[in-house]
Design a protein around this motif. Structure first.
Motif, PDB file in Angstrom:
ATOM      1  N   LEU A   1     -68.916  46.640  12.631  1.00  0.00           N
ATOM      2  CA  LEU A   1     -68.933  47.576  13.756  1.00  0.00           C
ATOM      3  C   LEU A   1     -69.922  47.160  14.846  1.00  0.00           C
ATOM      4  O   LEU A   1     -69.559  47.081  16.023  1.00  0.00           O
ATOM      5  CB  LEU A   1     -69.262  48.982  13.258  1.00  0.00           C
ATOM      6  CG  LEU A   1     -69.364  50.063  14.337  1.00  0.00           C
ATOM      7  CD1 LEU A   1     -68.052  50.176  15.108  1.00  0.00           C
ATOM      8  CD2 LEU A   1     -69.742  51.407  13.724  1.00  0.00           C
ATOM      9  N   ARG A   2     -71.180  46.904  14.486  1.00  0.00           N
ATOM     10  CA  ARG A   2     -72.179  46.590  15.505  1.00  0.00           C
ATOM     11  C   ARG A   2     -71.837  45.331  16.304  1.00  0.00           C
ATOM     12  O   ARG A   2     -71.851  45.358  17.541  1.00  0.00           O
ATOM     13  CB  ARG A   2     -73.573  46.462  14.874  1.00  0.00           C
ATOM     14  CG  ARG A   2     -74.659  46.118  15.887  1.00  0.00           C
ATOM     15  CD  ARG A   2     -76.024  46.067  15.253  1.00  0.00           C
ATOM     16  NE  ARG A   2     -76.439  47.381  14.796  1.00  0.00           N
ATOM     17  CZ  ARG A   2     -77.589  47.607  14.155  1.00  0.00           C
ATOM     18  NH1 ARG A   2     -78.412  46.590  13.913  1.00  0.00           N
ATOM     19  NH2 ARG A   2     -77.904  48.833  13.767  1.00  0.00           N
TER      20      ARG A   2
ATOM     21  N   GLY B   1     -62.509  54.490  13.156  1.00  0.00           N
ATOM     22  CA  GLY B   1     -63.933  54.155  13.102  1.00  0.00           C
ATOM     23  C   GLY B   1     -64.417  53.361  14.294  1.00  0.00           C
ATOM     24  O   GLY B   1     -65.428  53.713  14.914  1.00  0.00           O
ATOM     25  N   HIS B   2     -63.717  52.293  14.641  1.00  0.00           N
ATOM     26  CA  HIS B   2     -64.110  51.493  15.794  1.00  0.00           C
ATOM     27  C   HIS B   2     -63.917  52.282  17.093  1.00  0.00           C
ATOM     28  O   HIS B   2     -64.775  52.251  17.985  1.00  0.00           O
ATOM     29  CB  HIS B   2     -63.300  50.192  15.866  1.00  0.00           C
ATOM     30  CG  HIS B   2     -63.704  49.169  14.853  1.00  0.00           C
ATOM     31  ND1 HIS B   2     -62.959  48.906  13.724  1.00  0.00           N
ATOM     32  CD2 HIS B   2     -64.774  48.345  14.791  1.00  0.00           C
ATOM     33  CE1 HIS B   2     -63.560  47.957  13.018  1.00  0.00           C
ATOM     34  NE2 HIS B   2     -64.660  47.602  13.636  1.00  0.00           N
ATOM     35  N   SER B   3     -62.785  52.966  17.197  1.00  0.00           N
ATOM     36  CA  SER B   3     -62.492  53.715  18.426  1.00  0.00           C
ATOM     37  C   SER B   3     -63.540  54.788  18.696  1.00  0.00           C
ATOM     38  O   SER B   3     -64.011  54.956  19.825  1.00  0.00           O
ATOM     39  CB  SER B   3     -61.100  54.363  18.341  1.00  0.00           C
ATOM     40  OG  SER B   3     -60.084  53.452  18.685  1.00  0.00           O
ATOM     41  N   ARG B   4     -63.918  55.536  17.691  1.00  0.00           N
ATOM     42  CA  ARG B   4     -64.881  56.622  17.879  1.00  0.00           C
ATOM     43  C   ARG B   4     -66.239  56.078  18.305  1.00  0.00           C
ATOM     44  O   ARG B   4     -66.904  56.667  19.171  1.00  0.00           O
ATOM     45  CB  ARG B   4     -65.008  57.430  16.593  1.00  0.00           C
ATOM     46  CG  ARG B   4     -63.739  58.205  16.244  1.00  0.00           C
ATOM     47  CD  ARG B   4     -63.770  58.727  14.824  1.00  0.00           C
ATOM     48  NE  ARG B   4     -64.748  59.770  14.634  1.00  0.00           N
ATOM     49  CZ  ARG B   4     -65.093  60.253  13.431  1.00  0.00           C
ATOM     50  NH1 ARG B   4     -64.522  59.756  12.346  1.00  0.00           N
ATOM     51  NH2 ARG B   4     -65.978  61.223  13.315  1.00  0.00           N
ATOM     52  N   ALA B   5     -66.634  54.955  17.705  1.00  0.00           N
ATOM     53  CA  ALA B   5     -67.919  54.355  18.071  1.00  0.00           C
ATOM     54  C   ALA B   5     -67.878  53.796  19.493  1.00  0.00           C
ATOM     55  O   ALA B   5     -68.856  53.899  20.235  1.00  0.00           O
ATOM     56  CB  ALA B   5     -68.278  53.249  17.074  1.00  0.00           C
ATOM     57  N   LEU B   6     -66.760  53.219  19.868  1.00  0.00           N
ATOM     58  CA  LEU B   6     -66.597  52.691  21.218  1.00  0.00           C
ATOM     59  C   LEU B   6     -66.602  53.835  22.235  1.00  0.00           C
ATOM     60  O   LEU B   6     -67.277  53.775  23.266  1.00  0.00           O
ATOM     61  CB  LEU B   6     -65.290  51.898  21.299  1.00  0.00           C
ATOM     62  CG  LEU B   6     -65.100  50.875  22.428  1.00  0.00           C
ATOM     63  CD1 LEU B   6     -63.874  50.013  22.141  1.00  0.00           C
ATOM     64  CD2 LEU B   6     -64.969  51.510  23.787  1.00  0.00           C
ATOM     65  N   LEU B   7     -65.866  54.884  21.913  1.00  0.00           N
ATOM     66  CA  LEU B   7     -65.769  56.036  22.810  1.00  0.00           C
ATOM     67  C   LEU B   7     -67.142  56.661  23.057  1.00  0.00           C
ATOM     68  O   LEU B   7     -67.442  57.122  24.165  1.00  0.00           O
ATOM     69  CB  LEU B   7     -64.814  57.066  22.208  1.00  0.00           C
ATOM     70  CG  LEU B   7     -64.375  58.210  23.113  1.00  0.00           C
ATOM     71  CD1 LEU B   7     -63.461  57.704  24.226  1.00  0.00           C
ATOM     72  CD2 LEU B   7     -63.635  59.278  22.296  1.00  0.00           C
ATOM     73  N   ALA B   8     -67.985  56.656  22.026  1.00  0.00           N
ATOM     74  CA  ALA B   8     -69.315  57.259  22.146  1.00  0.00           C
ATOM     75  C   ALA B   8     -70.184  56.525  23.157  1.00  0.00           C
ATOM     76  O   ALA B   8     -71.167  57.083  23.656  1.00  0.00           O
ATOM     77  CB  ALA B   8     -70.006  57.270  20.777  1.00  0.00           C
TER      78      ALA B   8
END
Length: 309
Positions: free
Chosen positions: A12-13, A36-43
Motif C-alpha cells: 500500500l505505502r 483497500g487501495h482505493s480508500r487509501a488513495l481517496l483519503a
C-alpha cells in the motif's frame, strides 16, 4: 464479511508514494477489489480530486458502494465503474476525462476471491469449478476443463501456469472426464495430485488453478488492452503503478514501461532517440518480511512505477 476486513491491500505505502498524488488530481484504480487501495488513495485527495475505480465483479462494486455511502471523509469524488479494465480508454472518454494523473493496478486474483470458497478459485476448498471474476460471463473453469482438447489444455497449463508436466496434466484430465465430468475443485485436485511432486504439490496445484483462472477471465488479453490504453489516458507527468504476481504479467508491464508496448520493441525517431513514452521511477519493489507474514498474498508481488513523459 465486514467491509473493514474485506481486503488487505498489498504494498500500500509504495503504491501511494509511486502515484505522487496531487490533492486535486484525477486517478484511476483499475482493480478495485475490496477497496483497500482505493480508500487509501481517496483519503489523500481533496476538493477537485476524482477517483475512478474499476471492477468487473458485482460483489466488489456493491461492497464499495456501501462504503461510499457511509464514509464521506473527503471532498473528492469517487466513481465506481463496473467493467473490465480492458475498457479503460472507452470509459474515460465516456466520462469526458481527457487525461489522468495516475493509474494503479493490483493484478491477479483478489484476497476476497480466494477467501470466498464458493467461487472456486482455490484448490484448498471444495466448490464448483467456476473462477469467473465476472459472474455474468459465460465460460467457467468447468467448461474449460471438460470441453477443451488435450492440446488446448496443455497450452493453458504450459503458457499460464509454466508447468513442465502440462501435457501429462492435460491428458489426465481428458481421461478422467471421459468417465464423468469434473465439476468441483476437489475432483480436479484428485486428478492432478498424482502427477505433481509431493515436495511441490501446493505450488504446482496453485499454478494449475492460476492457469485455468487466467484462461477463464482472459486476463492476459485484458492486461494488454489496459496497458496500451494507459499510454493514451495518462497526462504527461502522470504515474503508472502496477503490482504483478507472476512472470507473464510482470514481463508485459516491464516491456510497456521500458518500450511503450507490451512486446518490448524499442522504437526510435530519425535521430536515433528512443520514442518510449515512459521513464522508470526507481527499481521494482517487493514486499518485506513483515508484510509477507501479515499478508501471504504479497509474497510474490512486484511493484513497478513509471512516469509518462
Amino acid at each position: 464479511m465486514e467491509p473493514d476486513i474485506y481486503h488487505i491491500p498489498v504494498l500500500l505505502r509504495p503504491s501511494l508514494e509511486g502515484l505522487n498524488i496531487k490533492r486535486d488530481g484525477t486517478y484511476v484504480d483499475v482493480t478495485l477489489g475490496g477497496g483497500g487501495h482505493s480508500r487509501a488513495l481517496l483519503a489523500q485527495l481533496g476538493k477537485g480530486g476524482h477517483l475512478y475505480s474499476f471492477d468487473q465483479d458485482a460483489d466488489a462494486i456493491a461492497q464499495c458502494e456501501r462504503l461510499r455511502e457511509t464514509e464521506k471523509s473527503t471532498e473528492a469524488e469517487w466513481t465506481l465503474v463496473r467493467s473490465n479494465f480492458r475498457y479503460l480508454h472507452n470509459w474515460m472518454r465516456y466520462y469526458g476525462v481527457e487525461g489522468v494523473d495516475g493509474i494503479l493496478a493490483d493484478l491477479g486474483v483478489s484476497s476476497h476471491h480466494l477467501d470466498d470458497a464458493g467461487r472456486g478459485f482455490s484448490f484448498r476448498a471444495d466448490a464448483p469449478l467456476d473462477m469467473r471474476m465476472n459472474q455474468s460471463a459465460t465460460i467457467s473453469a468447468a467448461e474449460v476443463v471438460n470441453r477443451y482438447s488435450v492440446e488446448q489444455l496443455t497450452s493453458v497449463f504450459r503458457l499460464y501456469g509454466e508447468l513442465h508436466q502440462a501435457s501429462r496434466l492435460a491428458a489426465a484430465i481428458v481421461k478422467a472426464r471421459a468417465a464423468a465430468p469434473i465439476e468441483t475443485t476437489f475432483q480436479l485436485v484428485q486428478v492432478l495430485t498424482p502427477l505433481v511432486g509431493r515436495d511441490r504439490e501446493k505450488k504446482d496445484l496453485a499454478r494449475a488453478f492460476q492457469a485455468l483462472r487466467i484462461e477463464v477471465n482472459g486476463e492476459m488479453e485484458a492486461l494488454r488492452s489496459m496497458l496500451t490504453a494507459a499510454v493514451h489516458v495518462l497526462r504527461p507527468g502522470g504515474r503508472l503503478v502496477v503490482i504483478a504476481y507472476h512472470s507473464l504479467e510482470d514481463r508485459m508491464v516491464k516491456n510497456l514501461m521500458r518500450a511503450g508496448n507490451v512486446e518490448g520493441e524499442l522504437e526510435q525517431d530519425v535521430f536515433g532517440r528512443s520514442k518510449a513514452p515512459f521513464r522508470l521511477i526507481g527499481k521494482p519493489i517487493a514486499a518485506d518480511e513483515e508484510e509477507v507474514l501479515s499478508n501471504p498474498r504479497s509474497r510474490s508481488a512486484r511493484l513497478r512505477v513509471a512516469e509518462k513523459i
